[in-house]
Design a protein around this motif. Structure first.
Motif, PDB file in Angstrom:
ATOM      1  N   MET A  92       4.639   3.599   6.117  1.00  0.00           N
ATOM      2  CA  MET A  92       5.604   3.243   5.081  1.00  0.00           C
ATOM      3  C   MET A  92       5.131   3.690   3.705  1.00  0.00           C
ATOM      4  O   MET A  92       5.934   4.128   2.875  1.00  0.00           O
ATOM      5  N   ALA A  93       3.829   3.585   3.439  1.00  0.00           N
ATOM      6  CA  ALA A  93       3.308   4.032   2.151  1.00  0.00           C
ATOM      7  C   ALA A  93       3.507   5.527   1.969  1.00  0.00           C
ATOM      8  O   ALA A  93       3.850   6.000   0.881  1.00  0.00           O
ATOM      9  N   ALA A  94       3.315   6.288   3.041  1.00  0.00           N
ATOM     10  CA  ALA A  94       3.541   7.742   2.975  1.00  0.00           C
ATOM     11  C   ALA A  94       5.015   8.048   2.766  1.00  0.00           C
ATOM     12  O   ALA A  94       5.394   8.876   1.924  1.00  0.00           O
ATOM     13  N   ALA A  95       5.867   7.363   3.525  1.00  0.00           N
ATOM     14  CA  ALA A  95       7.308   7.607   3.426  1.00  0.00           C
ATOM     15  C   ALA A  95       7.844   7.271   2.040  1.00  0.00           C
ATOM     16  O   ALA A  95       8.756   7.945   1.532  1.00  0.00           O
ATOM     17  N   LEU A  96       7.286   6.238   1.416  1.00  0.00           N
ATOM     18  CA  LEU A  96       7.753   5.835   0.096  1.00  0.00           C
ATOM     19  C   LEU A  96       7.559   6.951  -0.934  1.00  0.00           C
ATOM     20  O   LEU A  96       8.464   7.238  -1.727  1.00  0.00           O
ATOM     21  N   GLN A  97       6.404   7.595  -0.905  1.00  0.00           N
ATOM     22  CA  GLN A  97       6.152   8.663  -1.887  1.00  0.00           C
ATOM     23  C   GLN A  97       7.126   9.827  -1.672  1.00  0.00           C
ATOM     24  O   GLN A  97       7.639  10.419  -2.632  1.00  0.00           O
ATOM     25  N   LEU A  98       7.395  10.152  -0.417  1.00  0.00           N
ATOM     26  CA  LEU A  98       8.283  11.272  -0.107  1.00  0.00           C
ATOM     27  C   LEU A  98       9.735  10.944  -0.434  1.00  0.00           C
ATOM     28  O   LEU A  98      10.486  11.792  -0.931  1.00  0.00           O
ATOM     29  N   ALA A  99      10.137   9.707  -0.158  1.00  0.00           N
ATOM     30  CA  ALA A  99      11.504   9.302  -0.498  1.00  0.00           C
ATOM     31  C   ALA A  99      11.706   9.347  -2.009  1.00  0.00           C
ATOM     32  O   ALA A  99      12.753   9.794  -2.498  1.00  0.00           O
ATOM     33  N   ARG A 100      10.695   8.920  -2.747  1.00  0.00           N
ATOM     34  CA  ARG A 100      10.801   8.954  -4.202  1.00  0.00           C
ATOM     35  C   ARG A 100      10.725  10.382  -4.735  1.00  0.00           C
ATOM     36  O   ARG A 100      11.170  10.655  -5.854  1.00  0.00           O
ATOM     37  N   GLY A 101      10.184  11.290  -3.939  1.00  0.00           N
ATOM     38  CA  GLY A 101      10.204  12.711  -4.281  1.00  0.00           C
ATOM     39  C   GLY A 101      11.508  13.383  -3.863  1.00  0.00           C
ATOM     40  O   GLY A 101      11.615  14.612  -3.915  1.00  0.00           O
ATOM     41  N   ARG A 102      12.474  12.569  -3.416  1.00  0.00           N
ATOM     42  CA  ARG A 102      13.818  13.019  -3.030  1.00  0.00           C
ATOM     43  C   ARG A 102      13.795  14.011  -1.874  1.00  0.00           C
ATOM     44  O   ARG A 102      14.623  14.904  -1.775  1.00  0.00           O
ATOM     45  N   ARG A 103      12.842  13.811  -0.983  1.00  0.00           N
ATOM     46  CA  ARG A 103      12.802  14.590   0.250  1.00  0.00           C
ATOM     47  C   ARG A 103      13.508  13.831   1.372  1.00  0.00           C
ATOM     48  O   ARG A 103      13.621  12.610   1.351  1.00  0.00           O
ATOM     49  N   ARG A 104      13.997  14.584   2.359  1.00  0.00           N
ATOM     50  CA  ARG A 104      14.658  13.989   3.518  1.00  0.00           C
ATOM     51  C   ARG A 104      13.562  13.538   4.495  1.00  0.00           C
ATOM     52  O   ARG A 104      12.799  14.366   5.006  1.00  0.00           O
ATOM     53  N   VAL A 105      13.522  12.240   4.739  1.00  0.00           N
ATOM     54  CA  VAL A 105      12.425  11.656   5.512  1.00  0.00           C
ATOM     55  C   VAL A 105      12.980  10.863   6.689  1.00  0.00           C
ATOM     56  O   VAL A 105      13.932  10.085   6.537  1.00  0.00           O
ATOM     57  N   LEU A 106      12.368  11.053   7.835  1.00  0.00           N
ATOM     58  CA  LEU A 106      12.659  10.235   9.012  1.00  0.00           C
ATOM     59  C   LEU A 106      11.394   9.482   9.394  1.00  0.00           C
ATOM     60  O   LEU A 106      10.333  10.088   9.580  1.00  0.00           O
ATOM     61  N   VAL A 107      11.506   8.159   9.484  1.00  0.00           N
ATOM     62  CA  VAL A 107      10.408   7.329   9.979  1.00  0.00           C
ATOM     63  C   VAL A 107      10.758   6.884  11.396  1.00  0.00           C
ATOM     64  O   VAL A 107      11.829   6.304  11.615  1.00  0.00           O
ATOM     65  N   ILE A 108       9.874   7.152  12.327  1.00  0.00           N
ATOM     66  CA  ILE A 108      10.063   6.714  13.717  1.00  0.00           C
ATOM     67  C   ILE A 108       8.992   5.672  14.002  1.00  0.00           C
ATOM     68  O   ILE A 108       7.798   5.949  13.901  1.00  0.00           O
ATOM     69  N   ASP A 109       9.426   4.474  14.354  1.00  0.00           N
ATOM     70  CA  ASP A 109       8.486   3.362  14.493  1.00  0.00           C
ATOM     71  C   ASP A 109       8.630   2.680  15.838  1.00  0.00           C
ATOM     72  O   ASP A 109       9.732   2.335  16.263  1.00  0.00           O
ATOM     73  N   GLY A 110       7.490   2.463  16.501  1.00  0.00           N
ATOM     74  CA  GLY A 110       7.492   1.767  17.781  1.00  0.00           C
ATOM     75  C   GLY A 110       7.481   0.260  17.650  1.00  0.00           C
ATOM     76  O   GLY A 110       7.654  -0.467  18.634  1.00  0.00           O
ATOM     77  N   GLY A 111       7.255  -0.248  16.413  1.00  0.00           N
ATOM     78  CA  GLY A 111       7.347  -1.683  16.164  1.00  0.00           C
ATOM     79  C   GLY A 111       6.135  -2.502  16.556  1.00  0.00           C
ATOM     80  O   GLY A 111       6.220  -3.728  16.649  1.00  0.00           O
ATOM     81  N   VAL A 112       4.975  -1.851  16.762  1.00  0.00           N
ATOM     82  CA  VAL A 112       3.771  -2.584  17.167  1.00  0.00           C
ATOM     83  C   VAL A 112       2.684  -2.375  16.110  1.00  0.00           C
ATOM     84  O   VAL A 112       2.098  -1.303  16.032  1.00  0.00           O
ATOM     85  N   ARG A 113       2.453  -3.397  15.286  1.00  0.00           N
ATOM     86  CA  ARG A 113       1.401  -3.326  14.269  1.00  0.00           C
ATOM     87  C   ARG A 113       0.056  -3.758  14.853  1.00  0.00           C
ATOM     88  O   ARG A 113      -0.007  -4.683  15.667  1.00  0.00           O
ATOM     89  N   ARG A 114      -1.010  -3.130  14.382  1.00  0.00           N
ATOM     90  CA  ARG A 114      -2.339  -3.479  14.880  1.00  0.00           C
ATOM     91  C   ARG A 114      -2.690  -4.927  14.567  1.00  0.00           C
ATOM     92  O   ARG A 114      -3.347  -5.604  15.369  1.00  0.00           O
ATOM     93  N   ASN A 115      -2.287  -5.445  13.399  1.00  0.00           N
ATOM     94  CA  ASN A 115      -2.668  -6.808  13.004  1.00  0.00           C
ATOM     95  C   ASN A 115      -1.629  -7.851  13.402  1.00  0.00           C
ATOM     96  O   ASN A 115      -1.548  -8.920  12.809  1.00  0.00           O
ATOM     97  N   ARG A 116      -0.860  -7.569  14.444  1.00  0.00           N
ATOM     98  CA  ARG A 116       0.205  -8.475  14.872  1.00  0.00           C
ATOM     99  C   ARG A 116      -0.339  -9.808  15.393  1.00  0.00           C
ATOM    100  O   ARG A 116       0.403 -10.789  15.489  1.00  0.00           O
ATOM    101  N   PHE A 117      -1.627  -9.849  15.763  1.00  0.00           N
ATOM    102  CA  PHE A 117      -2.191 -11.086  16.309  1.00  0.00           C
ATOM    103  C   PHE A 117      -2.633 -12.053  15.209  1.00  0.00           C
ATOM    104  O   PHE A 117      -2.889 -13.225  15.481  1.00  0.00           O
ATOM    105  N   ALA A 118      -2.750 -11.585  13.972  1.00  0.00           N
ATOM    106  CA  ALA A 118      -3.212 -12.421  12.867  1.00  0.00           C
ATOM    107  C   ALA A 118      -2.029 -13.127  12.208  1.00  0.00           C
ATOM    108  O   ALA A 118      -0.975 -12.527  12.003  1.00  0.00           O
ATOM    109  N   SER A 119      -2.221 -14.390  11.859  1.00  0.00           N
ATOM    110  CA  SER A 119      -1.143 -15.145  11.230  1.00  0.00           C
ATOM    111  C   SER A 119      -1.059 -14.877   9.735  1.00  0.00           C
ATOM    112  O   SER A 119       0.006 -15.032   9.130  1.00  0.00           O
TER     113      SER A 119
END
Length: 304
Positions: free
Chosen positions: A17-44
């Protein structure tokens, strides 16, 4: 849905998301594909991230995603990437299971932010407590343990470094567990830090609010938290299949990049835990921002 983009970001956690944000703000066409599994999902809770200290990982990620979706030149697709390959001067990415009709997308650049998977010692009860009372990073979780009794479960000689760190957060026991025998100099250094060395094999960990370490001789050691350096490897084979060079650290494998986060394959950038030997949310966001800046720069100065 549009199928051709300036950049495809594979992985929609903090680095992606941090990478995509810079590119979106640079007015580039960006596609983010996400599997929905974060590494820190076990931490509250997530700690150590400036301005977000103590918030839940999901809340941080959801807020970031909502902000990204405000950019009309950014598209978000939930799904798993089945393959990615270079075709001429473009990259083709295929989604494994996509219900929206189209499953192939092309881009001038790729950013890999798919993270790593953690592999823990095969000890009963360890995985079940990962992110709750078993941790890998004292900077992320140590302060909240309130200087209680802590342990370090050795996986190799790399655990010496961890055992030297942990006493700043509480009295520490190093469980060598037949994985590491400190030499005389290391024993002296550990003793100077007040570390107790336990050589008996760990057979099980149990407990809920606290953690109980069970030893082969029947002894039980009660701790507030247990630290272990998980062995990591890329969470999928996309980088390897593209031909990206892999590097090895004492605690696992990651994708080798230059200082601008470009891999050994021109046009392919990598960031976050996937592209560094040790990670945190703070590092992931910084890495992602660097990858976004560098990818935008490459589109301008390297063309294609």
């Amino acid at each position: 849905m549009q199928t051709t983009y300036d950049v495809i970001v594979i992985g929609g956690s903090y680095a992606g998301m941090a990478a995509a944000l810079q590119l979106a703000r640079g007015r580039r066409r960006v596609l983010v594909i996400d599997g929905g599994v974060r590494r820190n999902r076990f931490a509250s809770h997530s700690h150590g991230l400036l301005g977000q200290d103590g918030k839940s990982p999901s809340a941080i990620a959801e807020e970031a995603k909502a902000q990204l979706l405000e950019y009309p030149n950014l598209t978000w697709l939930q799904g798993l990437v089945d393959s990615a390959e270079k075709t001429g001067e473009r990259f083709t990415v295929t989604i494994a299971d996509n219900k929206i009709g189209n499953n192939t997308f092309t881009a001038k650049r790729l950013i890999l932010a798919t993270g790593v998977s953690d592999h823990l010692p095969a000890i009963t009860g360890l995985q079940d407590r990962w992110g709750k009372t078993v941790f890998h990073c004292p900077y992320c979780h140590g302060y909240e343990l309130n200087e209680g009794a802590l342990g370090v479960l050795a996986i190799s000689e790399a655990s010496f470094h961890q055992a030297m760190l942990i006493p700043d957060w509480g009295p520490t026991t190093l469980f060598t567990n037949n994985c590491f025998t400190p030499n005389a100099e290391q024993c002296a250094q550990l003793a100077a830090r007040g570390v107790t060395i336990q050589t008996e094999t760990v057979t099980e960990v149990a407990g809920e609010q606290s953690i109980i370490v069970k030893l082969a001789n029947g002894r039980l050691v009660e701790l507030t938290g247990l630290f272990v350096a998980s062995l990591t490897q890329p969470s999928n084979r996309i980088a390897q299949d593209l031909g990206c060079e892999i590097a090895e650290s004492p605690i696992g494998f990651y994708i080798k990049t230059d200082e601008l986060k470009q891999t050994s394959v021109p046009g392919v950038f990598a960031c976050g835990d996937l592209a560094r030997p040790m990670g945190s949310v703070t590092f992931a966001i910084g890495d992602g921002a660097q990858a976004g800046f560098a990818t935008h720069r490459s589109l301008i100065f390297e063309g294609h």
